[in-house]
Structures are given as C-alpha cells and as structure tokens.
Design a protein around this motif. Structure first.
Motif, mmCIF file in Angstrom:
data_model
loop_
_atom_site.group_PDB
_atom_site.id
_atom_site.type_symbol
_atom_site.label_atom_id
_atom_site.label_comp_id
_atom_site.label_asym_id
_atom_site.label_seq_id
_atom_site.Cartn_x
_atom_site.Cartn_y
_atom_site.Cartn_z
ATOM 1 N N TYR A 49 34.319 67.830 44.350
ATOM 2 C CA TYR A 49 34.397 68.170 42.931
ATOM 3 C C TYR A 49 35.792 67.852 42.414
ATOM 4 O O TYR A 49 36.786 68.062 43.103
ATOM 5 N N TYR A 50 35.831 67.369 41.181
ATOM 6 C CA TYR A 50 37.078 66.978 40.536
ATOM 7 C C TYR A 50 37.357 67.925 39.379
ATOM 8 O O TYR A 50 36.450 68.328 38.662
ATOM 9 N N ARG A 51 38.626 68.262 39.214
ATOM 10 C CA ARG A 51 39.046 69.069 38.073
ATOM 11 C C ARG A 51 40.360 68.502 37.545
ATOM 12 O O ARG A 51 41.107 67.852 38.272
ATOM 13 N N LEU A 52 40.617 68.774 36.307
ATOM 14 C CA LEU A 52 41.802 68.269 35.639
ATOM 15 C C LEU A 52 43.041 69.021 36.113
ATOM 16 O O LEU A 52 43.032 70.247 36.192
ATOM 17 N N SER A 53 44.104 68.302 36.422
ATOM 18 C CA SER A 53 45.381 68.930 36.760
ATOM 19 C C SER A 53 46.165 69.158 35.468
ATOM 20 O O SER A 53 45.766 68.698 34.392
ATOM 21 N N GLU A 96 42.529 66.953 40.538
ATOM 22 C CA GLU A 96 42.580 67.610 41.848
ATOM 23 C C GLU A 96 41.150 67.713 42.350
ATOM 24 O O GLU A 96 40.208 67.673 41.557
ATOM 25 N N THR A 97 40.989 67.845 43.660
ATOM 26 C CA THR A 97 39.643 67.879 44.225
ATOM 27 C C THR A 97 39.470 69.038 45.193
ATOM 28 O O THR A 97 40.439 69.538 45.768
ATOM 29 N N THR A 98 38.220 69.447 45.325
ATOM 30 C CA THR A 98 37.815 70.405 46.348
ATOM 31 C C THR A 98 36.461 69.962 46.873
ATOM 32 O O THR A 98 35.703 69.276 46.172
ATOM 33 N N TRP A 99 36.163 70.341 48.093
ATOM 34 C CA TRP A 99 34.849 70.088 48.672
ATOM 35 C C TRP A 99 34.039 71.360 48.551
ATOM 36 O O TRP A 99 34.547 72.449 48.828
ATOM 37 N N LEU A 138 38.277 57.520 39.999
ATOM 38 C CA LEU A 138 38.574 58.877 40.455
ATOM 39 C C LEU A 138 39.617 58.877 41.569
ATOM 40 O O LEU A 138 40.507 59.740 41.589
ATOM 41 N N SER A 139 39.534 57.920 42.461
ATOM 42 C CA SER A 139 40.540 57.817 43.527
ATOM 43 C C SER A 139 41.929 57.565 42.934
ATOM 44 O O SER A 139 42.909 58.180 43.357
ATOM 45 N N ARG A 140 41.995 56.673 41.967
ATOM 46 C CA ARG A 140 43.283 56.369 41.338
ATOM 47 C C ARG A 140 43.826 57.582 40.583
ATOM 48 O O ARG A 140 45.008 57.917 40.678
ATOM 49 N N LEU A 141 42.956 58.271 39.848
ATOM 50 C CA LEU A 141 43.386 59.461 39.108
ATOM 51 C C LEU A 141 43.892 60.549 40.056
ATOM 52 O O LEU A 141 44.855 61.252 39.750
ATOM 53 N N GLY A 144 47.050 65.891 34.119
ATOM 54 C CA GLY A 144 45.890 65.265 33.491
ATOM 55 C C GLY A 144 45.628 65.815 32.104
ATOM 56 O O GLY A 144 45.299 65.069 31.183
ATOM 57 N N ALA A 145 45.789 67.127 31.962
ATOM 58 C CA ALA A 145 45.602 67.751 30.646
ATOM 59 C C ALA A 145 46.623 67.211 29.646
ATOM 60 O O ALA A 145 46.290 66.929 28.487
ATOM 61 N N ALA A 146 47.844 67.027 30.100
ATOM 62 C CA ALA A 146 48.880 66.474 29.221
ATOM 63 C C ALA A 146 48.537 65.035 28.837
ATOM 64 O O ALA A 146 48.713 64.639 27.678
ATOM 65 N N ALA A 147 48.018 64.261 29.785
ATOM 66 C CA ALA A 147 47.637 62.873 29.503
ATOM 67 C C ALA A 147 46.512 62.816 28.481
ATOM 68 O O ALA A 147 46.529 61.977 27.574
ATOM 69 N N VAL A 148 45.525 63.696 28.598
ATOM 70 C CA VAL A 148 44.421 63.739 27.630
ATOM 71 C C VAL A 148 44.950 64.102 26.250
ATOM 72 O O VAL A 148 44.547 63.515 25.241
ATOM 73 N N GLY A 149 45.868 65.054 26.190
ATOM 74 C CA GLY A 149 46.448 65.444 24.905
ATOM 75 C C GLY A 149 47.170 64.295 24.231
ATOM 76 O O GLY A 149 47.007 64.069 23.024
#
Length: 117
Positions: A81-85, A67-70, A57-60, A88-93
């Motif tokens: 909390y982690y969410r896809l940027s 992206e993260t929020t507390w 998660l740190s590397r991502l 990241g969405a492009a990488a998953v695709g």
C-alpha cells in the motif's frame, strides 16, 4: 504518421506530465495499492494499463514522495500500500497552484483573450 496521430500526441504528452500528480493527489485522500490506482487512472482516461503506474510508484518512493507498507489481503498475497509523505503533500500543493495558473492562462488564450488592452 497515421491520421489522427498529430491530434493525440499533445494529449498523450499532457497526460504523461500530469499522471504523477494525479497519483499523489489520490494518495493524499487515502492509502491505496497499485491496482486501485490503475483502475482510477484508467477510468479517467489518464493511462491505458498498468505499465505506467508501477515504475512511477517506484520512482515516487525513491524520491520520498510516497511511503509504503505491506498489508495482508483476504484475496491473496500481501499487498504493498502507498500513502503520501509530507514531501509528497507539498509537491501536490505546489502542482495545484501551478496547474490553476497554467490552466487559467490557457483557457484565456483559447477563449480569445490575448492580454492586450
């Protein structure tokens, strides 16, 4: 080498190669905190414990794929909390397309098809 190690080694290598994309795919569905990710990945046999997920998660995050929020937690200290940027969405695709092609090829070969007419 212990009996059975030879059989497990390729599987362990494959798991390591796909866990990153599984994390990204899970975050594409909704934001999550690390413990949730650990639970899902462990339930599916992709990791044995937390030691894999936190560095990942740190590397991502450093790569801009998540992206993260507390957020405050009713059960203790605030959670990250982690969410896809978008990246990241492009990488998953891209991975989904590559995975479909790769798994189709492997399935054909394992099934006995060698591509010769």
């Amino acid at each position: 080498m212990q009996p059975g190690d030879r059989e497990r080694s390729p599987l362990a290598q494959m798991r390591r190669g796909v866990v990153e994309y599984c994390v990204l795919a899970l975050l594409g569905k909704r934001e999550r905190y690390a413990v949730e990710l650990v639970q899902v990945l462990a339930r599916h046999g992709l990791i044995a414990g937390e030691g894999t997920v936190y560095p990942l998660l740190s590397r991502l995050r450093r790569q801009g794929l998540v992206e993260t929020t507390w957020q405050e937690s009713a059960a203790g200290p605030p959670r990250r909390y982690y969410r896809l940027s978008d990246e990241g969405a492009a990488a998953v695709g891209r991975f989904a397309q590559d995975w479909a092609s790769l798994s189709e090829s492997v399935d054909r070969i394992i099934g006995g098809e060698d591509g010769q007419a």
